[in-house]
Motif scaffolding. Structure first.
Motif, PDB file in Angstrom:
ATOM      1  N   ILE A   1      42.906  31.654  18.689  1.00 26.77           N
ATOM      2  CA  ILE A   1      43.166  30.254  18.995  1.00 26.77           C
ATOM      3  C   ILE A   1      44.660  30.050  19.210  1.00 26.77           C
ATOM      4  O   ILE A   1      45.481  30.569  18.446  1.00 26.77           O
ATOM      5  CB  ILE A   1      42.680  29.342  17.850  1.00 26.77           C
ATOM      6  N   ILE A   2      45.008  29.302  20.240  1.00 28.34           N
ATOM      7  CA  ILE A   2      46.405  28.934  20.481  1.00 28.34           C
ATOM      8  C   ILE A   2      46.516  27.409  20.453  1.00 28.34           C
ATOM      9  O   ILE A   2      45.764  26.706  21.127  1.00 28.34           O
ATOM     10  CB  ILE A   2      46.926  29.467  21.825  1.00 28.34           C
ATOM     11  N   ASP A   3      47.480  26.937  19.670  1.00 24.65           N
ATOM     12  CA  ASP A   3      47.697  25.504  19.440  1.00 24.65           C
ATOM     13  C   ASP A   3      49.074  25.138  20.004  1.00 24.65           C
ATOM     14  O   ASP A   3      50.083  25.728  19.610  1.00 24.65           O
ATOM     15  CB  ASP A   3      47.611  25.276  17.923  1.00 24.65           C
ATOM     16  N   TYR A   4      49.104  24.207  20.968  1.00 16.75           N
ATOM     17  CA  TYR A   4      50.360  23.797  21.598  1.00 16.75           C
ATOM     18  C   TYR A   4      50.678  22.353  21.221  1.00 16.75           C
ATOM     19  O   TYR A   4      49.782  21.501  21.191  1.00 16.75           O
ATOM     20  CB  TYR A   4      50.266  23.865  23.117  1.00 16.75           C
ATOM     21  N   ALA A   5      51.947  22.066  20.971  1.00 19.44           N
ATOM     22  CA  ALA A   5      52.343  20.685  20.693  1.00 19.44           C
ATOM     23  C   ALA A   5      53.840  20.523  20.918  1.00 19.44           C
ATOM     24  O   ALA A   5      54.586  21.502  21.094  1.00 19.44           O
ATOM     25  CB  ALA A   5      51.972  20.284  19.264  1.00 19.44           C
ATOM     26  N   SER A   6      54.265  19.283  20.871  1.00 25.92           N
ATOM     27  CA  SER A   6      55.683  18.954  21.000  1.00 25.92           C
ATOM     28  C   SER A   6      56.497  19.590  19.875  1.00 25.92           C
ATOM     29  O   SER A   6      55.987  19.834  18.778  1.00 25.92           O
ATOM     30  CB  SER A   6      55.853  17.435  20.957  1.00 25.92           C
ATOM     31  N   ASP A   7      57.764  19.850  20.159  1.00 23.31           N
ATOM     32  CA  ASP A   7      58.655  20.386  19.131  1.00 23.31           C
ATOM     33  C   ASP A   7      58.883  19.405  17.991  1.00 23.31           C
ATOM     34  O   ASP A   7      59.399  19.773  16.942  1.00 23.31           O
ATOM     35  CB  ASP A   7      60.010  20.763  19.753  1.00 23.31           C
ATOM     36  N   ARG A   8      58.472  18.154  18.169  1.00 21.75           N
ATOM     37  CA  ARG A   8      58.641  17.138  17.129  1.00 21.75           C
ATOM     38  C   ARG A   8      57.435  17.033  16.199  1.00 21.75           C
ATOM     39  O   ARG A   8      57.464  16.281  15.226  1.00 21.75           O
ATOM     40  CB  ARG A   8      58.919  15.769  17.764  1.00 21.75           C
ATOM     41  N   LYS A   9      56.377  17.755  16.500  1.00 20.77           N
ATOM     42  CA  LYS A   9      55.189  17.712  15.635  1.00 20.77           C
ATOM     43  C   LYS A   9      55.464  18.500  14.365  1.00 20.77           C
ATOM     44  O   LYS A   9      55.754  19.699  14.412  1.00 20.77           O
ATOM     45  CB  LYS A   9      53.967  18.283  16.352  1.00 20.77           C
ATOM     46  N   ILE A  10      55.356  17.838  13.208  1.00 21.47           N
ATOM     47  CA  ILE A  10      55.797  18.433  11.952  1.00 21.47           C
ATOM     48  C   ILE A  10      54.772  19.369  11.343  1.00 21.47           C
ATOM     49  O   ILE A  10      55.114  20.319  10.635  1.00 21.47           O
ATOM     50  CB  ILE A  10      56.186  17.323  10.935  1.00 21.47           C
ATOM     51  N   ASP A  11      53.475  19.134  11.588  1.00 19.62           N
ATOM     52  CA  ASP A  11      52.455  19.981  10.973  1.00 19.62           C
ATOM     53  C   ASP A  11      52.049  21.113  11.911  1.00 19.62           C
ATOM     54  O   ASP A  11      52.003  20.964  13.126  1.00 19.62           O
ATOM     55  CB  ASP A  11      51.222  19.161  10.543  1.00 19.62           C
ATOM     56  N   SER A  12      51.793  22.250  11.315  1.00 17.95           N
ATOM     57  CA  SER A  12      51.407  23.437  12.077  1.00 17.95           C
ATOM     58  C   SER A  12      50.492  24.301  11.220  1.00 17.95           C
ATOM     59  O   SER A  12      50.846  24.638  10.082  1.00 17.95           O
ATOM     60  CB  SER A  12      52.656  24.228  12.482  1.00 17.95           C
ATOM     61  N   PRO A  13      49.308  24.635  11.719  1.00 15.88           N
ATOM     62  CA  PRO A  13      48.752  24.214  13.007  1.00 15.88           C
ATOM     63  C   PRO A  13      48.305  22.755  12.970  1.00 15.88           C
ATOM     64  O   PRO A  13      48.363  22.108  11.928  1.00 15.88           O
ATOM     65  CB  PRO A  13      47.561  25.154  13.189  1.00 15.88           C
ATOM     66  N   SER A  14      47.838  22.261  14.092  1.00  7.89           N
ATOM     67  CA  SER A  14      47.392  20.874  14.164  1.00  7.89           C
ATOM     68  C   SER A  14      46.063  20.685  13.439  1.00  7.89           C
ATOM     69  O   SER A  14      45.346  21.651  13.147  1.00  7.89           O
ATOM     70  CB  SER A  14      47.219  20.461  15.630  1.00  7.89           C
ATOM     71  N   GLY A  15      45.742  19.432  13.169  1.00  6.25           N
ATOM     72  CA  GLY A  15      44.451  19.127  12.552  1.00  6.25           C
ATOM     73  C   GLY A  15      43.291  19.549  13.431  1.00  6.25           C
ATOM     74  O   GLY A  15      42.254  19.998  12.937  1.00  6.25           O
TER      75      GLY A  15
ATOM     76  N   VAL B   1      45.447  32.608  14.556  1.00  6.19           N
ATOM     77  CA  VAL B   1      45.846  31.327  15.133  1.00  6.19           C
ATOM     78  C   VAL B   1      47.346  31.355  15.421  1.00  6.19           C
ATOM     79  O   VAL B   1      48.139  31.772  14.575  1.00  6.19           O
ATOM     80  CB  VAL B   1      45.524  30.164  14.178  1.00  6.19           C
ATOM     81  N   HIS B   2      47.720  30.908  16.610  1.00  6.13           N
ATOM     82  CA  HIS B   2      49.115  30.894  17.037  1.00  6.13           C
ATOM     83  C   HIS B   2      49.500  29.447  17.367  1.00  6.13           C
ATOM     84  O   HIS B   2      48.774  28.760  18.084  1.00  6.13           O
ATOM     85  CB  HIS B   2      49.313  31.758  18.278  1.00  6.13           C
ATOM     86  N   SER B   3      50.639  28.981  16.869  1.00  2.00           N
ATOM     87  CA  SER B   3      51.111  27.620  17.148  1.00  2.00           C
ATOM     88  C   SER B   3      52.398  27.664  17.952  1.00  2.00           C
ATOM     89  O   SER B   3      53.365  28.323  17.550  1.00  2.00           O
ATOM     90  CB  SER B   3      51.342  26.850  15.846  1.00  2.00           C
ATOM     91  N   VAL B   4      52.406  26.961  19.077  1.00  2.00           N
ATOM     92  CA  VAL B   4      53.585  26.836  19.931  1.00  2.00           C
ATOM     93  C   VAL B   4      54.109  25.414  19.784  1.00  2.00           C
ATOM     94  O   VAL B   4      53.347  24.456  19.924  1.00  2.00           O
ATOM     95  CB  VAL B   4      53.228  27.117  21.410  1.00  2.00           C
ATOM     96  N   ARG B   5      55.409  25.270  19.501  1.00  2.00           N
ATOM     97  CA  ARG B   5      56.032  23.953  19.359  1.00  2.00           C
ATOM     98  C   ARG B   5      57.259  23.904  20.259  1.00  2.00           C
ATOM     99  O   ARG B   5      58.306  24.462  19.943  1.00  2.00           O
ATOM    100  CB  ARG B   5      56.434  23.695  17.893  1.00  2.00           C
ATOM    101  N   LEU B   6      57.120  23.234  21.413  1.00  2.00           N
ATOM    102  CA  LEU B   6      58.196  23.203  22.401  1.00  2.00           C
ATOM    103  C   LEU B   6      58.261  21.843  23.085  1.00  2.00           C
ATOM    104  O   LEU B   6      57.224  21.168  23.258  1.00  2.00           O
ATOM    105  CB  LEU B   6      57.962  24.270  23.479  1.00  2.00           C
ATOM    106  N   PRO B   7      59.459  21.421  23.520  1.00  2.00           N
ATOM    107  CA  PRO B   7      59.546  20.216  24.353  1.00  2.00           C
ATOM    108  C   PRO B   7      58.718  20.404  25.615  1.00  2.00           C
ATOM    109  O   PRO B   7      58.615  21.520  26.141  1.00  2.00           O
ATOM    110  CB  PRO B   7      61.050  20.130  24.681  1.00  2.00           C
ATOM    111  N   GLY B   8      58.150  19.327  26.089  1.00  2.00           N
ATOM    112  CA  GLY B   8      57.329  19.416  27.293  1.00  2.00           C
ATOM    113  C   GLY B   8      55.847  19.415  27.017  1.00  2.00           C
ATOM    114  O   GLY B   8      55.048  19.055  27.874  1.00  2.00           O
ATOM    115  N   TYR B   9      55.463  19.830  25.810  1.00  2.00           N
ATOM    116  CA  TYR B   9      54.058  19.779  25.417  1.00  2.00           C
ATOM    117  C   TYR B   9      53.773  18.462  24.695  1.00  2.00           C
ATOM    118  O   TYR B   9      54.639  17.913  24.018  1.00  2.00           O
ATOM    119  CB  TYR B   9      53.701  20.931  24.475  1.00  2.00           C
ATOM    120  N   VAL B  10      52.562  17.973  24.836  1.00  2.00           N
ATOM    121  CA  VAL B  10      52.071  16.862  24.015  1.00  2.00           C
ATOM    122  C   VAL B  10      51.106  17.461  23.004  1.00  2.00           C
ATOM    123  O   VAL B  10      51.466  17.720  21.871  1.00  2.00           O
ATOM    124  CB  VAL B  10      51.405  15.767  24.856  1.00  2.00           C
ATOM    125  N   ILE B  11      49.883  17.710  23.419  1.00  2.00           N
ATOM    126  CA  ILE B  11      48.902  18.391  22.579  1.00  2.00           C
ATOM    127  C   ILE B  11      48.000  19.218  23.490  1.00  2.00           C
ATOM    128  O   ILE B  11      47.534  18.734  24.527  1.00  2.00           O
ATOM    129  CB  ILE B  11      48.037  17.394  21.776  1.00  2.00           C
TER     130      ILE B  11
END
Length: 273
Positions: free
Chosen positions: A154-168, A208-218
């Motif tokens: 599983i790969i989880d993408y979100a903004s760099d401002r999302k504090i929790d990792s991985p997402s719900g 599970v892999h979490s990516v947190r970068l500008p440009g992503y929402v969810i």
């Protein structure tokens, strides 16, 4: 003709990104009534004024869940943060209020505790990692695929401002797939040569892999692989919270149809109709 009583709703996190959009959706319905809200930064104000809602009644905003629940309601919707969400959910259950959880980051252990309290008080909690219908379908399709394709990650993408990792949403998907089977690993992680952490985190027997970068929402992606073939199931969201409103309204309307804890919006949806 008897007029059906409206479902009274309190929204915790009502001025946030998702909570504010949901509040705007609630006031446009005929069967739901927004009676109170929780927002520590906006306590003491009128939610109508804060969000320019299409109503004239005062919707008081409180700083704590205890204050908000002094106004009778039928359902609490929690759109806050994992470090306070469990307290708010359990407080509502103890006061005879059903709960819809939209907050990310609660653990399986948190939900085990919430389930015990909900069953003890004969209340209902519907925990939804993501209210978007596309995520509901992703979960269903991934469960189907896991029965026939034993290797996945599983790969989880979100903004760099999302504090929790991985997402719900990711935690919910991992929990559901673990009930189908544990993902097969051709080479055990312990036998990996090099930096083992690059293989991701083991959650319920899958990587599970979490990516947190500008440009992503969810975005959420499940990749299934077999010899000479692979299946990729992916959900992507834009910058608006609108896709989550209809699912949240459905959850509010359905949370009184069972007792205890259910995880996933699909548990109250009819896929046969």
């Amino acid at each position: 003709m008897t007029t059906r009583k409206k479902i009274r709703v309190c929204v915790a996190g009502a001025t946030g990104w998702a909570g504010s959009e949901l509040c705007k959706g609630i006031v446009l319905t005929d069967d739901l009534e927004l009676v109170s809200a929780v927002s520590r930064k906006s306590a003491g104000k009128n939610l109508n004024d804060l969000l320019n809602l299409s109503g004239t009644q005062n919707i008081p905003v409180f700083g704590t869940i205890e204050e908000a629940l002094a106004i009778p309601c039928d359902v609490l919707v929690d759109y806050t943060k994992p470090d306070i969400a469990k307290h708010q959910v359990i407080t509502a259950i103890n006061q005879g209020v059903n709960v819809v959880v939209g907050t990310s980051g609660l653990s399986d252990a948190d939900y085990e505790e919430i389930s015990l309290v909900a069953n003890e008080h004969k209340q209902a909690v519907l925990a939804v990692g993501n209210f978007a219908i596309s995520v509901v379908l992703l979960n269903k399709f991934a469960e189907m695929a896991a029965k026939y394709m034993p290797n996945w990650e599983i790969i989880d993408y979100a903004s760099d401002r999302k504090i929790d990792s991985p997402s719900g949403s990711t935690l919910e998907l991992a929990n559901r797939l673990s009930k189908v089977r544990e993902s097969n690993k051709t080479i055990p992680i312990a036998d990996t040569k090099g930096i083992k952490e690059t293989r991701g985190a083991d959650i319920n027997g899958m990587q599970v892999h979490s990516v947190r970068l500008p440009g992503y929402v969810i975005a959420l992606e499940t990749i299934f692989g077999m010899e000479d073939e692979k299946l990729i199931i992916k959900h992507e969201a834009g910058g608006s919270a609108k896709p989550y409103v209809q699912g949240a309204l459905l959850a509010i309307r359905k949370v009184d149809t069972f007792t205890g804890l259910k995880r996933g919006l699909d548990n109250v949806m009819d896929f046969n109709s």
